[in-house]
Design a protein around this motif. Structure first.
Motif, PDB file in Angstrom:
ATOM      1  N   CYS A 147       0.830  -1.200   0.000  1.00 38.82           N
ATOM      2  CA  CYS A 147       0.000   0.000   0.000  1.00 38.82           C
ATOM      3  C   CYS A 147       0.868   1.255   0.000  1.00 38.82           C
ATOM      4  O   CYS A 147       0.650   2.180  -0.794  1.00 38.82           O
ATOM      5  N   TRP A 148       1.886   1.289   0.864  1.00 42.38           N
ATOM      6  CA  TRP A 148       2.762   2.464   0.921  1.00 42.38           C
ATOM      7  C   TRP A 148       3.666   2.551  -0.305  1.00 42.38           C
ATOM      8  O   TRP A 148       4.034   3.638  -0.745  1.00 42.38           O
ATOM      9  N   HIS A 149       4.011   1.411  -0.864  1.00 43.04           N
ATOM     10  CA  HIS A 149       4.736   1.404  -2.132  1.00 43.04           C
ATOM     11  C   HIS A 149       3.849   2.048  -3.205  1.00 43.04           C
ATOM     12  O   HIS A 149       4.313   2.868  -4.015  1.00 43.04           O
ATOM     13  N   GLY A 150       2.564   1.700  -3.190  1.00 45.73           N
ATOM     14  CA  GLY A 150       1.610   2.297  -4.114  1.00 45.73           C
ATOM     15  C   GLY A 150       1.469   3.792  -3.906  1.00 45.73           C
ATOM     16  O   GLY A 150       1.278   4.547  -4.868  1.00 45.73           O
ATOM     17  N   ILE A 151       1.577   4.229  -2.655  1.00 46.48           N
ATOM     18  CA  ILE A 151       1.526   5.667  -2.367  1.00 46.48           C
ATOM     19  C   ILE A 151       2.703   6.387  -3.030  1.00 46.48           C
ATOM     20  O   ILE A 151       2.552   7.491  -3.576  1.00 46.48           O
ATOM     21  N   GLY A 152       3.878   5.759  -2.996  1.00 46.01           N
ATOM     22  CA  GLY A 152       5.037   6.341  -3.686  1.00 46.01           C
ATOM     23  C   GLY A 152       4.753   6.533  -5.163  1.00 46.01           C
ATOM     24  O   GLY A 152       5.041   7.596  -5.745  1.00 46.01           O
ATOM     25  N   HIS A 153       4.155   5.493  -5.795  1.00 46.87           N
ATOM     26  CA  HIS A 153       3.725   5.618  -7.194  1.00 46.87           C
ATOM     27  C   HIS A 153       2.729   6.763  -7.334  1.00 46.87           C
ATOM     28  O   HIS A 153       2.823   7.587  -8.238  1.00 46.87           O
ATOM     29  N   GLY A 154       1.746   6.770  -6.422  1.00 49.10           N
ATOM     30  CA  GLY A 154       0.651   7.729  -6.510  1.00 49.10           C
ATOM     31  C   GLY A 154       1.079   9.175  -6.383  1.00 49.10           C
ATOM     32  O   GLY A 154       0.567  10.053  -7.081  1.00 49.10           O
ATOM     33  N   ILE A 155       2.037   9.433  -5.490  1.00 44.07           N
ATOM     34  CA  ILE A 155       2.533  10.807  -5.322  1.00 44.07           C
ATOM     35  C   ILE A 155       3.198  11.269  -6.614  1.00 44.07           C
ATOM     36  O   ILE A 155       2.965  12.386  -7.091  1.00 44.07           O
ATOM     37  N   MET A 156       4.018  10.392  -7.186  1.00 41.82           N
ATOM     38  CA  MET A 156       4.687  10.737  -8.446  1.00 41.82           C
ATOM     39  C   MET A 156       3.669  10.940  -9.566  1.00 41.82           C
ATOM     40  O   MET A 156       3.786  11.859 -10.378  1.00 41.82           O
ATOM     41  N   TYR A 157       2.669  10.094  -9.583  1.00 38.31           N
ATOM     42  CA  TYR A 157       1.635  10.151 -10.625  1.00 38.31           C
ATOM     43  C   TYR A 157       0.859  11.464 -10.546  1.00 38.31           C
ATOM     44  O   TYR A 157       0.448  12.013 -11.565  1.00 38.31           O
ATOM     45  N   SER A 158       0.674  11.958  -9.332  1.00 40.94           N
ATOM     46  CA  SER A 158      -0.159  13.147  -9.147  1.00 40.94           C
ATOM     47  C   SER A 158       0.632  14.458  -9.126  1.00 40.94           C
ATOM     48  O   SER A 158       0.038  15.528  -9.164  1.00 40.94           O
ATOM     49  N   ASN A 159       1.978  14.380  -9.043  1.00 42.74           N
ATOM     50  CA  ASN A 159       2.758  15.634  -8.972  1.00 42.74           C
ATOM     51  C   ASN A 159       3.713  15.812 -10.154  1.00 42.74           C
ATOM     52  O   ASN A 159       4.745  16.472 -10.037  1.00 42.74           O
ATOM     53  N   ASP A 160       3.345  15.169 -11.290  1.00 34.48           N
ATOM     54  CA  ASP A 160       4.164  15.284 -12.515  1.00 34.48           C
ATOM     55  C   ASP A 160       5.593  14.806 -12.310  1.00 34.48           C
ATOM     56  O   ASP A 160       6.548  15.406 -12.798  1.00 34.48           O
ATOM     57  N   ASN A 161       5.743  13.719 -11.547  1.00 35.06           N
ATOM     58  CA  ASN A 161       7.045  13.074 -11.346  1.00 35.06           C
ATOM     59  C   ASN A 161       8.093  13.980 -10.708  1.00 35.06           C
ATOM     60  O   ASN A 161       9.276  13.945 -11.065  1.00 35.06           O
ATOM     61  N   ASP A 162       7.654  14.783  -9.746  1.00 39.88           N
ATOM     62  CA  ASP A 162       8.578  15.629  -8.982  1.00 39.88           C
ATOM     63  C   ASP A 162       9.207  14.767  -7.881  1.00 39.88           C
ATOM     64  O   ASP A 162       8.637  14.578  -6.806  1.00 39.88           O
ATOM     65  N   VAL A 163      10.390  14.220  -8.171  1.00 41.93           N
ATOM     66  CA  VAL A 163      11.031  13.262  -7.268  1.00 41.93           C
ATOM     67  C   VAL A 163      11.348  13.883  -5.905  1.00 41.93           C
ATOM     68  O   VAL A 163      11.095  13.277  -4.854  1.00 41.93           O
ATOM     69  N   LYS A 164      11.892  15.089  -5.914  1.00 43.45           N
ATOM     70  CA  LYS A 164      12.276  15.746  -4.655  1.00 43.45           C
ATOM     71  C   LYS A 164      11.069  15.923  -3.740  1.00 43.45           C
ATOM     72  O   LYS A 164      11.120  15.627  -2.548  1.00 43.45           O
ATOM     73  N   ASN A 165       9.975  16.382  -4.319  1.00 45.85           N
ATOM     74  CA  ASN A 165       8.744  16.574  -3.542  1.00 45.85           C
ATOM     75  C   ASN A 165       8.221  15.230  -3.019  1.00 45.85           C
ATOM     76  O   ASN A 165       7.842  15.114  -1.848  1.00 45.85           O
ATOM     77  N   ALA A 166       8.207  14.230  -3.879  1.00 50.07           N
ATOM     78  CA  ALA A 166       7.678  12.920  -3.501  1.00 50.07           C
ATOM     79  C   ALA A 166       8.489  12.294  -2.367  1.00 50.07           C
ATOM     80  O   ALA A 166       7.930  11.771  -1.395  1.00 50.07           O
ATOM     81  N   LEU A 167       9.811  12.362  -2.474  1.00 49.91           N
ATOM     82  CA  LEU A 167      10.660  11.799  -1.419  1.00 49.91           C
ATOM     83  C   LEU A 167      10.481  12.575  -0.115  1.00 49.91           C
ATOM     84  O   LEU A 167      10.553  11.998   0.975  1.00 49.91           O
ATOM     85  N   GLY A 168      10.243  13.877  -0.231  1.00 44.59           N
ATOM     86  CA  GLY A 168      10.008  14.689   0.962  1.00 44.59           C
ATOM     87  C   GLY A 168       8.746  14.262   1.682  1.00 44.59           C
ATOM     88  O   GLY A 168       8.706  14.177   2.920  1.00 44.59           O
ATOM     89  N   VAL A 169       7.687  13.968   0.906  1.00 47.68           N
ATOM     90  CA  VAL A 169       6.427  13.502   1.499  1.00 47.68           C
ATOM     91  C   VAL A 169       6.641  12.153   2.181  1.00 47.68           C
ATOM     92  O   VAL A 169       6.159  11.926   3.295  1.00 47.68           O
ATOM     93  N   CYS A 170       7.371  11.263   1.534  1.00 51.15           N
ATOM     94  CA  CYS A 170       7.666   9.947   2.129  1.00 51.15           C
ATOM     95  C   CYS A 170       8.439  10.118   3.433  1.00 51.15           C
ATOM     96  O   CYS A 170       8.158   9.445   4.431  1.00 51.15           O
ATOM     97  N   ALA A 171       9.413  11.019   3.430  1.00 50.31           N
ATOM     98  CA  ALA A 171      10.271  11.224   4.604  1.00 50.31           C
ATOM     99  C   ALA A 171       9.498  11.807   5.787  1.00 50.31           C
ATOM    100  O   ALA A 171       9.928  11.665   6.937  1.00 50.31           O
ATOM    101  N   ASP A 172       8.363  12.438   5.516  1.00 49.55           N
ATOM    102  CA  ASP A 172       7.569  13.046   6.588  1.00 49.55           C
ATOM    103  C   ASP A 172       6.788  12.018   7.408  1.00 49.55           C
ATOM    104  O   ASP A 172       6.235  12.360   8.461  1.00 49.55           O
TER     105      ASP A 172
END
Length: 203
Positions: A147-172
């Motif tokens: 499920c959380w792996h899917g969230i990683g996909h989902g964040i990228m899918y919804s933020n135009d593949n902004d890796v820095k932003n996505a990793l920041g959300v995961c780190a929070d």
């Protein structure tokens, strides 16, 4: 060598270089045609399952199960196809709990990942939203990881593949396992996008 023989040798060399150049050009064209055929075949296969999913996501999943067990090419695309079925299912259901009720670990939980991608693309990405999407029990289960792996996909899918932003959300996230699974999904989505751009027929 006399000048006559030297000219003959030069002409022969030019001739063979020309033949070799023509052969290489034709080989390159044939290779491009082959790659194009593979690409078109993969696109047609994906489109077939999309059409099936638009009629009935459960039937599309069932068909994918049967086909991937017997056709290696479809098995290789299984995760990608199940992502698409999950997205379509979420669009149709418009209810996250209803959409994920069909999920299991088939094709590395691609269906679940697709549902989460589509769901998060219509949400404001906050820690609270993510924790409600994938609540973590006292023990981090295999489903939690997927499920959380899917969230990683989902964040990228919804933020135009902004890796820095996505990793920041995961780190929070407070849960270390959730952080890891989320980041893993981010990098898998990134790798998947890069490889698809270079090789469109890759899963």
């Amino acid at each position: 060598f006399s000048s006559f023989r030297l000219r003959i040798v030069i002409y022969l060399m030019i001739f063979f270089v020309g033949v070799l150049a023509i052969f290489l050009i034709r080989l390159s064209k044939n290779s491009s045609k082959f790659d194009s055929v593979k690409f078109n075949s993969a696109e047609k296969t994906l489109e077939r399952y999309k059409l099936l999913a638009e009629k009935s996501p459960p039937d599309a999943l069932q068909t994918l199960r049967k086909d991937s067990a017997h056709v290696p090419e479809i098995n290789a695309m299984c995760h990608k196809i199940s992502h698409e079925i999950g997205r379509i299912s979420m669009k149709q259901a418009k209810n996250f709990k209803e959409a994920i009720s069909q999920q299991d670990s088939f094709c590395n939980s691609g269906y679940l990942h697709g549902v989460i991608e589509e769901f998060l693309s219509h949400q404001t990405i906050t820690t609270d939203t993510l924790q409600k999407t994938c609540p973590v029990d006292s023990e981090f289960s295999f489903y939690d990881w997927e499920c959380w792996h899917g969230i990683g996909h989902g964040i990228m899918y919804s933020n135009d593949n902004d890796v820095k932003n996505a990793l920041g959300v995961c780190a929070d996230q407070e849960n270390n396992s959730a952080k890891s699974a989320c980041s893993n999904g981010v990098f898998m989505e990134l790798f998947s996008q890069e490889q698809t751009e270079k090789n469109p027929d890759i899963n």
